[in-house]
Design a protein around this motif. Sequence first.
Motif, PDB file in Angstrom:
ATOM      1  N   ASN A  62      46.412  21.195  52.143  1.00  0.00           N
ATOM      2  CA  ASN A  62      46.640  22.599  51.843  1.00  0.00           C
ATOM      3  C   ASN A  62      46.765  22.790  50.336  1.00  0.00           C
ATOM      4  OD1 ASN A  62      47.348  25.277  51.722  1.00  0.00           O
ATOM      5  ND2 ASN A  62      48.974  25.141  53.253  1.00  0.00           N
ATOM      6  N   GLN A  63      45.747  23.363  49.730  1.00  0.00           N
ATOM      7  CA  GLN A  63      45.706  23.561  48.283  1.00  0.00           C
ATOM      8  C   GLN A  63      46.321  24.891  47.851  1.00  0.00           C
ATOM      9  OE1 GLN A  63      44.421  21.015  46.229  1.00  0.00           O
ATOM     10  NE2 GLN A  63      44.509  19.984  48.225  1.00  0.00           N
ATOM     11  N   GLY A  64      46.683  25.711  48.825  1.00  0.00           N
ATOM     12  CA  GLY A  64      47.204  27.027  48.496  1.00  0.00           C
ATOM     13  C   GLY A  64      46.123  28.086  48.580  1.00  0.00           C
ATOM     14  N   PHE A  65      46.550  29.341  48.687  1.00  0.00           N
ATOM     15  CA  PHE A  65      45.628  30.453  48.893  1.00  0.00           C
ATOM     16  C   PHE A  65      44.710  30.668  47.694  1.00  0.00           C
ATOM     17  CE2 PHE A  65      44.870  35.145  48.817  1.00  0.00           C
ATOM     18  CZ  PHE A  65      44.164  35.261  49.997  1.00  0.00           C
ATOM     19  N   SER A  66      45.263  30.696  46.491  1.00  0.00           N
ATOM     20  CA  SER A  66      44.455  30.971  45.301  1.00  0.00           C
ATOM     21  C   SER A  66      43.418  29.885  45.059  1.00  0.00           C
ATOM     22  CB  SER A  66      45.358  31.104  44.076  1.00  0.00           C
ATOM     23  OG  SER A  66      46.163  32.244  44.141  1.00  0.00           O
ATOM     24  N   ALA A  67      43.860  28.632  45.078  1.00  0.00           N
ATOM     25  CA  ALA A  67      42.942  27.528  44.818  1.00  0.00           C
ATOM     26  C   ALA A  67      41.809  27.502  45.842  1.00  0.00           C
ATOM     27  CB  ALA A  67      43.698  26.203  44.823  1.00  0.00           C
ATOM     28  N   ALA A  68      42.138  27.741  47.111  1.00  0.00           N
ATOM     29  CA  ALA A  68      41.109  27.728  48.156  1.00  0.00           C
ATOM     30  C   ALA A  68      40.128  28.882  47.977  1.00  0.00           C
ATOM     31  CB  ALA A  68      41.763  27.786  49.531  1.00  0.00           C
ATOM     32  N   ASN A  69      40.607  30.046  47.570  1.00  0.00           N
ATOM     33  CA  ASN A  69      39.705  31.165  47.291  1.00  0.00           C
ATOM     34  C   ASN A  69      38.742  30.824  46.162  1.00  0.00           C
ATOM     35  OD1 ASN A  69      40.095  33.339  49.087  1.00  0.00           O
ATOM     36  ND2 ASN A  69      41.994  33.939  48.067  1.00  0.00           N
ATOM     37  N   ASN A  70      39.240  30.143  45.139  1.00  0.00           N
ATOM     38  CA  ASN A  70      38.367  29.735  44.036  1.00  0.00           C
ATOM     39  C   ASN A  70      37.311  28.732  44.509  1.00  0.00           C
ATOM     40  OD1 ASN A  70      39.707  31.351  42.187  1.00  0.00           O
ATOM     41  ND2 ASN A  70      41.055  29.715  41.480  1.00  0.00           N
ATOM     42  N   VAL A  71      37.703  27.833  45.415  1.00  0.00           N
ATOM     43  CA  VAL A  71      36.738  26.893  45.998  1.00  0.00           C
ATOM     44  C   VAL A  71      35.650  27.673  46.736  1.00  0.00           C
ATOM     45  CG1 VAL A  71      36.414  25.123  47.767  1.00  0.00           C
ATOM     46  CG2 VAL A  71      38.334  24.958  46.175  1.00  0.00           C
ATOM     47  N   GLY A  72      36.067  28.684  47.497  1.00  0.00           N
ATOM     48  CA  GLY A  72      35.093  29.493  48.225  1.00  0.00           C
ATOM     49  C   GLY A  72      34.130  30.208  47.304  1.00  0.00           C
ATOM     50  N   LEU A 165      39.582  42.319  49.736  1.00  0.00           N
ATOM     51  CA  LEU A 165      39.199  42.992  48.496  1.00  0.00           C
ATOM     52  C   LEU A 165      37.827  42.515  48.066  1.00  0.00           C
ATOM     53  CD1 LEU A 165      39.552  40.883  45.832  1.00  0.00           C
ATOM     54  CD2 LEU A 165      41.947  41.213  46.419  1.00  0.00           C
ATOM     55  N   ALA A 166      37.120  43.390  47.342  1.00  0.00           N
ATOM     56  CA  ALA A 166      35.786  43.076  46.838  1.00  0.00           C
ATOM     57  C   ALA A 166      35.811  43.057  45.318  1.00  0.00           C
ATOM     58  CB  ALA A 166      34.775  44.117  47.329  1.00  0.00           C
ATOM     59  N   ILE A 167      35.038  42.159  44.737  1.00  0.00           N
ATOM     60  CA  ILE A 167      34.947  42.020  43.290  1.00  0.00           C
ATOM     61  C   ILE A 167      33.589  41.426  42.955  1.00  0.00           C
ATOM     62  CG2 ILE A 167      36.073  39.766  43.432  1.00  0.00           C
ATOM     63  CD1 ILE A 167      37.304  40.237  40.695  1.00  0.00           C
ATOM     64  N   THR A 168      32.968  41.845  41.868  1.00  0.00           N
ATOM     65  CA  THR A 168      31.707  41.216  41.494  1.00  0.00           C
ATOM     66  C   THR A 168      32.001  39.824  40.947  1.00  0.00           C
ATOM     67  OG1 THR A 168      31.717  42.038  39.209  1.00  0.00           O
ATOM     68  CG2 THR A 168      30.687  43.455  40.888  1.00  0.00           C
ATOM     69  N   ARG A 169      31.045  38.948  41.109  1.00  0.00           N
ATOM     70  CA  ARG A 169      31.228  37.599  40.577  1.00  0.00           C
ATOM     71  C   ARG A 169      31.410  37.642  39.056  1.00  0.00           C
ATOM     72  NH1 ARG A 169      30.387  32.605  42.591  1.00  0.00           N
ATOM     73  NH2 ARG A 169      29.428  33.478  44.460  1.00  0.00           N
ATOM     74  N   GLU A 170      30.697  38.540  38.411  1.00  0.00           N
ATOM     75  CA  GLU A 170      30.807  38.663  36.953  1.00  0.00           C
ATOM     76  C   GLU A 170      32.246  38.984  36.539  1.00  0.00           C
ATOM     77  OE1 GLU A 170      28.960  41.347  33.259  1.00  0.00           O
ATOM     78  OE2 GLU A 170      28.280  41.672  35.331  1.00  0.00           O
ATOM     79  N   ASP A 171      32.873  39.964  37.201  1.00  0.00           N
ATOM     80  CA  ASP A 171      34.246  40.312  36.859  1.00  0.00           C
ATOM     81  C   ASP A 171      35.229  39.230  37.291  1.00  0.00           C
ATOM     82  OD1 ASP A 171      33.472  42.659  35.680  1.00  0.00           O
ATOM     83  OD2 ASP A 171      33.986  43.945  37.395  1.00  0.00           O
ATOM     84  N   PHE A 172      34.948  38.588  38.411  1.00  0.00           N
ATOM     85  CA  PHE A 172      35.787  37.490  38.886  1.00  0.00           C
ATOM     86  C   PHE A 172      35.858  36.383  37.844  1.00  0.00           C
ATOM     87  CE2 PHE A 172      36.293  33.506  41.352  1.00  0.00           C
ATOM     88  CZ  PHE A 172      37.477  33.781  42.016  1.00  0.00           C
ATOM     89  N   GLY A 177      39.205  34.239  37.727  1.00  0.00           N
ATOM     90  CA  GLY A 177      39.424  34.016  39.157  1.00  0.00           C
ATOM     91  C   GLY A 177      40.884  34.129  39.552  1.00  0.00           C
ATOM     92  N   TRP A 178      41.200  33.603  40.727  1.00  0.00           N
ATOM     93  CA  TRP A 178      42.579  33.563  41.197  1.00  0.00           C
ATOM     94  C   TRP A 178      43.345  32.494  40.417  1.00  0.00           C
ATOM     95  CZ3 TRP A 178      44.195  36.821  45.212  1.00  0.00           C
ATOM     96  CH2 TRP A 178      43.177  37.459  45.940  1.00  0.00           C
TER      97      TRP A 178
END
Length: 262
Positions: A62-72, A165-172, A177-178
């Motif tokens: 379990n890497q945590g919510f933020s880290a896993a979102n960044n992996v995704g 939530l939605a975000i463009t990859r450019e803004d992300f 990122g998270w």
Amino acid sequence: MTSPDAVSLITVSYNSARALERFWAGHRFVPYEWTVVDNGSSDDSREVARRLGAQVVALDSNQGFSAANNVGASATDGEVLIFCNPDVTVTPDGIATLADQVRQTGGIVAPQLVNADGSLQENGRGIPYLHRKVRHLLGWDDPGYVRLAKASEVIDVAWVMGAALAITREDFLRIGGWDPGYFLYYEDHDLGLRMRSAGLPVRINGDVRWAHGWRRETRRNLTVAAWRNEFRSAARFYRQHPYCLVPLPGRAADQVRRLDVV
């Protein structure tokens, strides 16, 4: 409308097999790409996600919510990223609407989340001053904190719940990122304020309504682990955003207060 190839749905799972079955089985999200990042689940979350049509990225722990979102985000190619929890039911028209809007405006655009009975859920918020957070945890109303989008409304908020939530990859990528320093809780507060500080909007579209089976452990169960994560994340957040401790006068406080549109 946005091309399906331009959108990536990203879901973080942790022992989420039942939620995936309940909120994703039988619901259409095709032709959009869906990636589930599994945080070392001990149940059959990975098998269920694959059966439901997801590409699965399996983490060993379990890497945590933020880290896993960044992996995704790193594992996908979409021009628009839509982060959505296992207990959210997405819709193809809602996906297209959020993606089209965020491509036009930049920043973050979220759906108005709703409960099982159709009532509006409080996924939009004002500035998370500490006194507001305490009042909210105690169940006291604060009209300046909770923001709800009615049908045909698009409202500005300081931050939105990370459930959808939605975000463009450019803004992300622009805002980094998270923040993986948040294991759980407050990562969405931080994401929203960093987006607003970059001069980009954070909004809720009231015409997109997605069901969310919200279960906040620190409000419904007194588990030690949940409260430990809550306090650790709160300490990190208020260190990084000290102007949110109290609404005192000063340049930093005045800057963030301008974001707090009622």
